[in-house]
Design a protein around this motif. Structure first.
Motif, PDB file in Angstrom:
ATOM      1  N   UNK A 213     -55.700  43.135  30.429  1.00 30.30           N
ATOM      2  CA  UNK A 213     -55.942  43.545  31.808  1.00 30.30           C
ATOM      3  C   UNK A 213     -54.619  43.887  32.488  1.00 30.30           C
ATOM      4  N   UNK A 214     -53.602  43.065  32.269  1.00 30.45           N
ATOM      5  CA  UNK A 214     -52.289  43.307  32.866  1.00 30.45           C
ATOM      6  C   UNK A 214     -51.699  44.631  32.370  1.00 30.45           C
ATOM      7  N   UNK A 215     -51.796  44.884  31.070  1.00 30.36           N
ATOM      8  CA  UNK A 215     -51.290  46.157  30.525  1.00 30.36           C
ATOM      9  C   UNK A 215     -51.971  47.338  31.211  1.00 30.36           C
TER      10      UNK A 215
ATOM     11  N   UNK B 211     -46.615  50.742  30.802  1.00 31.18           N
ATOM     12  CA  UNK B 211     -46.909  51.112  32.186  1.00 31.18           C
ATOM     13  C   UNK B 211     -47.176  52.605  32.346  1.00 31.18           C
ATOM     14  N   UNK B 212     -46.390  53.440  31.677  1.00 33.45           N
ATOM     15  CA  UNK B 212     -46.554  54.894  31.797  1.00 33.45           C
ATOM     16  C   UNK B 212     -47.441  55.476  30.699  1.00 33.45           C
ATOM     17  N   UNK B 213     -48.031  54.612  29.874  1.00 30.23           N
ATOM     18  CA  UNK B 213     -48.848  55.080  28.745  1.00 30.23           C
ATOM     19  C   UNK B 213     -50.262  54.525  28.808  1.00 30.23           C
ATOM     20  N   UNK B 214     -50.749  54.312  30.010  1.00 25.36           N
ATOM     21  CA  UNK B 214     -52.091  53.766  30.196  1.00 25.36           C
ATOM     22  C   UNK B 214     -53.140  54.868  30.114  1.00 25.36           C
ATOM     23  N   UNK B 215     -54.373  54.522  29.776  1.00 26.07           N
ATOM     24  CA  UNK B 215     -54.814  53.179  29.411  1.00 26.07           C
ATOM     25  C   UNK B 215     -54.426  52.830  27.981  1.00 26.07           C
ATOM     26  N   UNK B 216     -54.386  51.532  27.711  1.00 29.67           N
ATOM     27  CA  UNK B 216     -54.143  51.061  26.357  1.00 29.67           C
ATOM     28  C   UNK B 216     -55.412  50.398  25.857  1.00 29.67           C
TER      29      UNK B 216
END
Length: 79
Positions: A27-29, A39-44
């Motif tokens: 959830x934090x990711x 942070x700049x590669x969401x969603x994971x």
């Protein structure tokens, strides 16, 4: 319980980490609070995880996985 995990980022890259609460960490990711890299590669999305009794074991396995090639990580994920 402690976990070593691999997430696949939206750009197809992998991020490896460890946590003692996998659901909270995912959830934090995805909220941009997990790691600078993700942070700049969401969603994971969770691609792979292993469980360990101790934090030290999980951290050691994280270090091992981070030393792997992309092909070796892909083989883990495909299991």
């Amino acid at each position: 319980m402690n976990y070593t995990y691999i997430v696949e980022c939206s750009d197809g890259s992998f991020y490896t980490g460890w946590t003692n609460d996998l659901e909270r960490r995912m959830k934090a990711h995805n909220e941009g609070r997990g790691a600078k890299y993700t942070k700049s590669r969401r969603p994971v999305k969770l691609a792979y995880f292993e469980t360990f009794q101790t934090k030290e074991e999980a951290m050691s396995r994280e270090c091992q996985i981070k030393q792997m090639t992309r092909k070796e990580k892909e083989a883990l994920v495909e299991r």
